[in-house]
Write an enzyme that holds these catalytic residues in place. Structure first.
Site, PDB file in Angstrom:
ATOM      1  N   ARG A 135      -3.357   5.669  -3.831  1.00  0.00           N
ATOM      2  CA  ARG A 135      -2.105   4.896  -3.827  1.00  0.00           C
ATOM      3  C   ARG A 135      -1.117   5.523  -4.791  1.00  0.00           C
ATOM      4  O   ARG A 135      -1.507   6.151  -5.777  1.00  0.00           O
ATOM      5  CB  ARG A 135      -2.355   3.449  -4.262  1.00  0.00           C
ATOM      6  CG  ARG A 135      -3.171   2.739  -3.233  1.00  0.00           C
ATOM      7  CD  ARG A 135      -2.939   1.288  -3.117  1.00  0.00           C
ATOM      8  NE  ARG A 135      -4.022   0.776  -2.267  1.00  0.00           N
ATOM      9  CZ  ARG A 135      -4.524  -0.421  -2.344  1.00  0.00           C
ATOM     10  NH1 ARG A 135      -4.013  -1.284  -3.184  1.00  0.00           N
ATOM     11  NH2 ARG A 135      -5.504  -0.791  -1.539  1.00  0.00           N
ATOM     12  N   TRP A 191       0.831  -1.195   0.000  1.00  0.00           N
ATOM     13  CA  TRP A 191       0.000   0.000   0.000  1.00  0.00           C
ATOM     14  C   TRP A 191       0.870   1.251   0.000  1.00  0.00           C
ATOM     15  O   TRP A 191       0.813   2.061   0.919  1.00  0.00           O
ATOM     16  CB  TRP A 191      -0.915   0.002   1.229  1.00  0.00           C
ATOM     17  CG  TRP A 191      -1.961  -1.073   1.191  1.00  0.00           C
ATOM     18  CD1 TRP A 191      -3.146  -1.001   0.544  1.00  0.00           C
ATOM     19  CD2 TRP A 191      -1.924  -2.341   1.853  1.00  0.00           C
ATOM     20  NE1 TRP A 191      -3.844  -2.176   0.748  1.00  0.00           N
ATOM     21  CE2 TRP A 191      -3.139  -3.005   1.543  1.00  0.00           C
ATOM     22  CE3 TRP A 191      -0.997  -3.000   2.661  1.00  0.00           C
ATOM     23  CZ2 TRP A 191      -3.431  -4.287   2.019  1.00  0.00           C
ATOM     24  CZ3 TRP A 191      -1.293  -4.268   3.137  1.00  0.00           C
ATOM     25  CH2 TRP A 191      -2.498  -4.908   2.813  1.00  0.00           C
ATOM     26  N   VAL A 236      -6.391  -9.780   8.897  1.00  0.00           N
ATOM     27  CA  VAL A 236      -7.333 -10.903   8.997  1.00  0.00           C
ATOM     28  C   VAL A 236      -6.571 -12.214   9.147  1.00  0.00           C
ATOM     29  O   VAL A 236      -5.413 -12.324   8.751  1.00  0.00           O
ATOM     30  CB  VAL A 236      -8.254 -10.985   7.744  1.00  0.00           C
ATOM     31  CG1 VAL A 236      -9.349  -9.940   7.794  1.00  0.00           C
ATOM     32  CG2 VAL A 236      -7.457 -10.904   6.458  1.00  0.00           C
ATOM     33  N   HIS A 295      -6.626   2.477   1.886  1.00  0.00           N
ATOM     34  CA  HIS A 295      -7.792   1.596   1.830  1.00  0.00           C
ATOM     35  C   HIS A 295      -8.829   2.123   2.816  1.00  0.00           C
ATOM     36  O   HIS A 295      -8.546   3.038   3.604  1.00  0.00           O
ATOM     37  CB  HIS A 295      -7.428   0.140   2.129  1.00  0.00           C
ATOM     38  CG  HIS A 295      -6.522  -0.063   3.315  1.00  0.00           C
ATOM     39  ND1 HIS A 295      -6.023  -1.288   3.680  1.00  0.00           N
ATOM     40  CD2 HIS A 295      -6.027   0.800   4.242  1.00  0.00           C
ATOM     41  CE1 HIS A 295      -5.271  -1.169   4.753  1.00  0.00           C
ATOM     42  NE2 HIS A 295      -5.258   0.087   5.108  1.00  0.00           N
ATOM     43  N   ALA A 324     -14.370  -9.407   7.716  1.00  0.00           N
ATOM     44  CA  ALA A 324     -14.228  -8.109   7.035  1.00  0.00           C
ATOM     45  C   ALA A 324     -13.955  -8.373   5.567  1.00  0.00           C
ATOM     46  O   ALA A 324     -13.523  -9.469   5.193  1.00  0.00           O
ATOM     47  CB  ALA A 324     -13.084  -7.325   7.657  1.00  0.00           C
ATOM     48  N   GLN A 380     -13.227   2.412  -2.710  1.00  0.00           N
ATOM     49  CA  GLN A 380     -13.352   1.077  -2.119  1.00  0.00           C
ATOM     50  C   GLN A 380     -14.611   1.008  -1.286  1.00  0.00           C
ATOM     51  O   GLN A 380     -15.160   2.038  -0.873  1.00  0.00           O
ATOM     52  CB  GLN A 380     -12.175   0.822  -1.167  1.00  0.00           C
ATOM     53  CG  GLN A 380     -10.961   0.230  -1.821  1.00  0.00           C
ATOM     54  CD  GLN A 380      -9.995  -0.356  -0.802  1.00  0.00           C
ATOM     55  OE1 GLN A 380     -10.144  -0.155   0.408  1.00  0.00           O
ATOM     56  NE2 GLN A 380      -9.005  -1.053  -1.287  1.00  0.00           N
TER      57      GLN A 380
HETATM   58  N1  DAH Z   1      -7.766  -3.326   2.518  1.00  0.00           N
HETATM   59  C1  DAH Z   1      -7.500  -4.319   1.515  1.00  0.00           C
HETATM   60  C2  DAH Z   1      -6.894  -3.653   0.306  1.00  0.00           C
HETATM   61  O1  DAH Z   1      -6.990  -2.484   0.155  1.00  0.00           O
HETATM   62  C3  DAH Z   1      -8.747  -5.041   1.125  1.00  0.00           C
HETATM   63  C4  DAH Z   1      -9.226  -5.922   2.216  1.00  0.00           C
HETATM   64  C5  DAH Z   1      -8.788  -7.218   2.294  1.00  0.00           C
HETATM   65  C6  DAH Z   1     -10.099  -5.440   3.171  1.00  0.00           C
HETATM   66  C7  DAH Z   1      -9.227  -8.056   3.292  1.00  0.00           C
HETATM   67  C8  DAH Z   1     -10.541  -6.251   4.194  1.00  0.00           C
HETATM   68  C9  DAH Z   1     -10.093  -7.572   4.226  1.00  0.00           C
HETATM   69  O2  DAH Z   1     -11.385  -5.854   5.143  1.00  0.00           O
HETATM   70  O3  DAH Z   1     -10.555  -8.398   5.228  1.00  0.00           O
HETATM   71  O4  DAH Z   1      -6.324  -4.313  -0.521  1.00  0.00           O
END
Ligand code: DAH
Length: 349
Positions: free
Chosen positions: A206, A156, A263, A180, A317, A220
């Protein structure tokens, strides 16, 4: 000079039309008529001047002057109709005349699609939460189980905003354009207690090279569910239902293991390609599957950072890219069109 007469003609038109709008009663209308259309009025004088030109010029100017005369005569008729319909000739406002149409815009395709996704989630009992786009590093990374120097931060890469005043720990770079919508999980839980079901639409940033599928700013949608006894099975059910509601009942989902620091376990959710129905096409790179989102069971460290007892509660999530989903939905092949402000693109939605 022909130009002088043409200029005079334009002046008469501008003045006559402007004055016409302020005419209040029959007396004023008559005065206006005499001034512009009367025997000694502005137009007669002009016709007299035009008469002195050579045939070709006379024809050209005469045509323009006649058009103006017609226009003013029509206005005159409309004005007297207007006052007649009011009887007394005092009021000159015709409330039955059609108004000037105000051009209406439409919602941007991204906004329309975000509304669609949010409608699906709210119908399933989810709350919509929004939060800041300029976020502390602490929320964007640390509290999501990505401590300083964690290699996952490389995924990121973003825009750091250098604070002007050196913070107490001597480190600059403590504020970022969020990469994100995941930090909103933590923000939301500062004012909520489980059980929660929420989604977070919003803009992210990004430090990406721009091409047909990458932009430095994009949208997102984050989701978070926390309750007692929440399992992967619940997550599969919810995400499968949502994708079916968005793209049609015939789509299937596939779950692959993946890594996201916030996660455990983490997954990548794919959807069967609804364009070729898995026969293989250029959109799904002939694989029959489309990557839709990341997801997983909320990491106990993250639950604890939210002040949620990870012994008592579990949660899942997910995070999806709204741009990509919108593009699949409408068949748009270049993300940059969304941000171009090009009306030829926008008017199609
Ligand atoms: N934040 C991640 C991204 O920007 C996407 C994401 C992945 C969000 C897994 C989540 C998750 O809540 O459980 O690539």
């Amino acid at each position: 000079m022909i130009d002088d007469v043409a200029q005079k003609l334009a002046n008469i038109k501008t003045k006559a039309v402007a004055e016409f709008f302020s005419l209040q009663n029959d007396a004023e209308i008559e005065k206006w008529r005499v001034k512009y259309l009367g025997r000694k009025g502005a137009l007669s004088a002009l016709f007299e001047e035009i008469g002195k030109f050579r045939t070709e010029e006379r024809q050209y100017l005469g045509k323009a002057a006649n058009e103006l005369k017609k226009e003013l005569e029509e206005k005159l008729r409309a004005a007297s109709d207007r006052t007649k319909s009011h009887g007394k000739g005092e009021e000159s406002f015709d409330e039955t005349a059609p108004g000037i149409p105000v051009p209406r815009g439409t919602k941007h395709p991204l906004t329309q699609f975000t509304d669609r996704i949010c409608a699906v989630f709210t119908s399933m009992g989810f709350e919509i939460v929004e939060d800041r786009e300029v976020e502390k590093v602490e929320y964007n990374f640390d509290k999501l189980n990505m401590p300083d120097n964690h290699p996952a931060r490389d995924m990121w890469d973003t825009f750091y905003i250098k604070s002007q005043i050196p913070p107490a720990n001597g480190m600059f770079h403590e504020v970022v354009l969020r990469t994100h919508t995941s930090p909103v999980q933590l923000r939301a839980m500062e004012t909520r207690k489980p059980p929660v079901r929420l989604v977070v639409p919003g803009r992210c940033y990004r430090h990406d090279a721009t091409d047909a599928s990458h932009e430095t700013g994009f949208y997102q949608l984050e989701g978070l569910v926390i309750d007692k006894g929440v399992s992967v099975a619940n997550m599969i059910y919810v995400l499968d239902s949502v994708l079916k509601r968005l793209f049609g009942n015939f789509v299937k989902i596939r779950i692959r293991p993946s890594f996201f620091p916030f996660v455990e376990p983490g997954h990548e959710i794919d959807m069967s390609c609804m364009i070729c129905e898995q026969k293989g096409c250029s959109v799904c790179s002939k694989t029959g599957w489309l990557e839709m989102m990341g997801s997983g069971m909320v990491h106990p460290v993250v639950l604890n950072n939210m002040g949620v007892d990870s012994e008592l509660y579990t949660g899942f999530a997910f995070g999806m890219g709204i741009d990509r989903l919108m593009m699949l939905y409408y068949g748009v092949d270049d993300i940059r069109l969304s941000y171009s402000g090009d009306l030829r693109f926008l008017k199609q939605f």
